[in-house]
Design a protein around this motif. Structure first.
Motif, short mmCIF file in Angstrom:
data_model
loop_
_atom_site.label_atom_id
_atom_site.label_comp_id
_atom_site.label_asym_id
_atom_site.label_seq_id
_atom_site.Cartn_x
_atom_site.Cartn_y
_atom_site.Cartn_z
N ALA A 136 -3.94 -2.44 -2.63
CA ALA A 136 -2.59 -2.33 -2.05
C ALA A 136 -1.86 -3.66 -2.15
O ALA A 136 -0.69 -3.73 -2.55
CB ALA A 136 -2.71 -1.89 -0.59
N LEU A 140 1.04 -3.87 -4.93
CA LEU A 140 2.41 -3.91 -4.41
C LEU A 140 3.10 -5.24 -4.71
O LEU A 140 4.22 -5.29 -5.22
CB LEU A 140 2.44 -3.65 -2.90
N VAL A 154 5.92 5.39 -1.37
CA VAL A 154 4.47 5.36 -1.59
C VAL A 154 3.94 6.78 -1.53
O VAL A 154 4.22 7.51 -0.57
CB VAL A 154 3.77 4.52 -0.49
N ALA A 157 0.24 8.23 0.90
CA ALA A 157 0.64 7.16 1.81
C ALA A 157 -0.26 7.02 3.03
O ALA A 157 -0.34 5.94 3.62
CB ALA A 157 2.09 7.36 2.26
N GLY A 162 -2.71 3.59 0.09
CA GLY A 162 -1.29 3.83 0.32
C GLY A 162 -0.82 3.33 1.66
O GLY A 162 0.28 2.77 1.77
N ALA A 165 -0.42 -0.42 1.41
CA ALA A 165 0.70 -0.78 0.53
C ALA A 165 2.04 -0.58 1.25
O ALA A 165 2.92 -1.45 1.22
CB ALA A 165 0.66 0.05 -0.75
N GLY A 166 2.18 0.54 1.93
CA GLY A 166 3.44 0.83 2.63
C GLY A 166 3.70 -0.16 3.75
O GLY A 166 4.83 -0.62 3.96
N GLY A 178 6.98 7.30 2.95
CA GLY A 178 5.64 7.70 2.53
C GLY A 178 5.56 9.19 2.28
O GLY A 178 6.21 9.99 2.96
N PHE A 222 5.10 3.16 -5.51
CA PHE A 222 3.65 2.86 -5.57
C PHE A 222 2.95 4.20 -5.67
O PHE A 222 2.86 4.95 -4.70
CB PHE A 222 3.23 2.10 -4.31
#
Ligand SMILES: NC(=O)c1ccc[n+]([C@@H]2O[C@H](COP(=O)([O-])OP(=O)(O)OC[C@H]3O[C@@H](n4cnc5c(N)ncnc54)[C@H](OP(=O)(O)O)[C@@H]3O)[C@@H](O)[C@H]2O)c1
Length: 339
Positions: A136, A140, A154, A157, A162, A165-166, A178, A222
């Protein structure tokens, strides 16, 4: 315990991976050579990429052979050491596989051998500070290059990768949307992880909802799932959007090649970039990510979930949870407690 229980790859999967692909075996406990240690596995990591390792095709790692223990990341405890840097009792991260014991050494296997830092739990080391958290972080930040005020979408998510990353995108000042399956996961994303908007792809029209939740269109997408959701996202790109190709889980169990997105020309018209990556290429930079992730966890800005199954018998069934969406956060299985 004087035997090494194992789950071996028995047949390559056709369609959905399941218990039938594996067979149970018991072997003698292996002995470490000079410069090696014997590790007892305590926690196994379950990762969608394991489905690819079961297939007979070259990828970023060689396929698992028929009759070999299934490959898996793990946290374990050193029970015998013939390496000066490791002592009996040390908690270590390695590629333990689906078995009780493994011989490990630095540089051996995809994860090598490293000590779990003091104060870090096995659950954290295999999730937010492990492969999925690092994926992530570098996916990202290095590929997505989000800027404050931009919109980041994302998929997958609520999953291990995920969700981190979010949240990093949110921490960087982005508007974050998401996509996940089901009301429980969507509620967690909004209420706990602080996503601005969520899309339940199992009950909503994803294309219409991206338009509604991303009025300024997408600067970063993503992607963890590929397929129809990727195609929907490609309809909503901003100029110079970045698409981070992290994974495509919607196609991992497909029996036929899945059609590519019909709208790839949108990359041309929007001067957008789509780029893949494999996290193993970033492992030398892991300390910088772990340092920053730990800071965000300590400040309460970054939340993570782990889904810990138990029992050696349940190992094969636990892999399938990733593909049916049963996992709530990073999928792990505990074999034993440290002594
Ligand atoms: N590039 C790299 O180096 C790298 C490294 C690690 C992971 N990855 C990729 O990152 C992605 C996420 O991996 P993870 O380990 O974090 O797993 P995860 O997201 O924690 O678990 C997998 C999730 O995928 C979703 N899913 C399953 N089948 C789906 C389908 N047909 N359509 C849409 N969503 C589906 C499910 O969530 P829902 O309930 O929301 O459907 C499930 O919970 C995978 O694609 C993986 O291959 C890439």
């Amino acid at each position: 315990m004087n035997t090494n229980r194992q789950w071996l790859l028995a047949q390559r999967p056709q369609g959905m991976v399941g218990k039938d692909n594996f067979t149970y075996a018991e072997q003698a406990i292996p002995e470490p050579g000079d410069g090696q240690v014997l590790v007892r596995n305590l926690y196994l990591s379950f990762d969608p990429t394991q489905r690819g390792w079961m297939e007979d095709r070259e990828s970023y790692l060689p396929p698992v052979g028929i009759g070999e223990p299934m490959r898996a990341g793990s946290i374990g405890q050193v029970v015998e050491s013939r390496h000066a840097d490791f002592a009996q009792g040390d908690l270590v991260q390695t590629t333990g596989g689906w078995q009780d014991f493994v011989v490990a050494a630095p540089g051996l296997g995809p994860m090598g051998l490293s000590k779990v830092p003091d104060g870090v739990t096995p659950e954290m080391m295999l999730s937010v500070l492990g492969i999925t958290g690092l994926t992530a972080y570098f996916g990202l930040l290095d590929l997505g290059q989000p800027k404050a005020g931009e919109t980041v979408l994302v998929s997958g998510a609520a999953g291990a990768t995920g969700s981190v990353a979010g949240q990093i995108a949110r921490i960087k000042g982005c508007r974050v949307v998401g996509i996940a399956g089901g009301p429980e996961k969507c509620a967690w994303l909004k209420d706990e992880a602080g996503f601005d908007e969520v899309i339940d792809y199992k009950s909503e029209d994803v294309n219409a909802r991206i338009a509604a939740t991303c009025p300024n269109k997408l600067d970063v997408y993503f992607d963890n799932v590929g397929g129809e959701i990727l195609e929907a996202a490609l309809n909503h790109l901003n100029l110079r959007a970045r698409i981070v190709m992290c994974g495509g889980i919607s196609g991992y169990n497909a029996t036929q090649p899945i059609p590519g997105p019909a709208n790839l020309m949108n990359l041309v018209t929007m001067r957008a970039r789509m780029e893949g990556f494999i996290i193993l290429d970033y492992m030398s930079r892991a300390p910088e990510a772990i340092n920053e992730l730990l800071g965000w966890i300590a400040s309460g800005e970054l939340k993570f979930q782990v889904d810990v199954q138990e029992g050696f018998d349940n190992i094969p069934d636990t892999l399938q949870r990733l593909f049916t969406g049963k996992n709530l956060g990073k999928q792990l299985l505990k074999i034993a407690d440290p002594v």
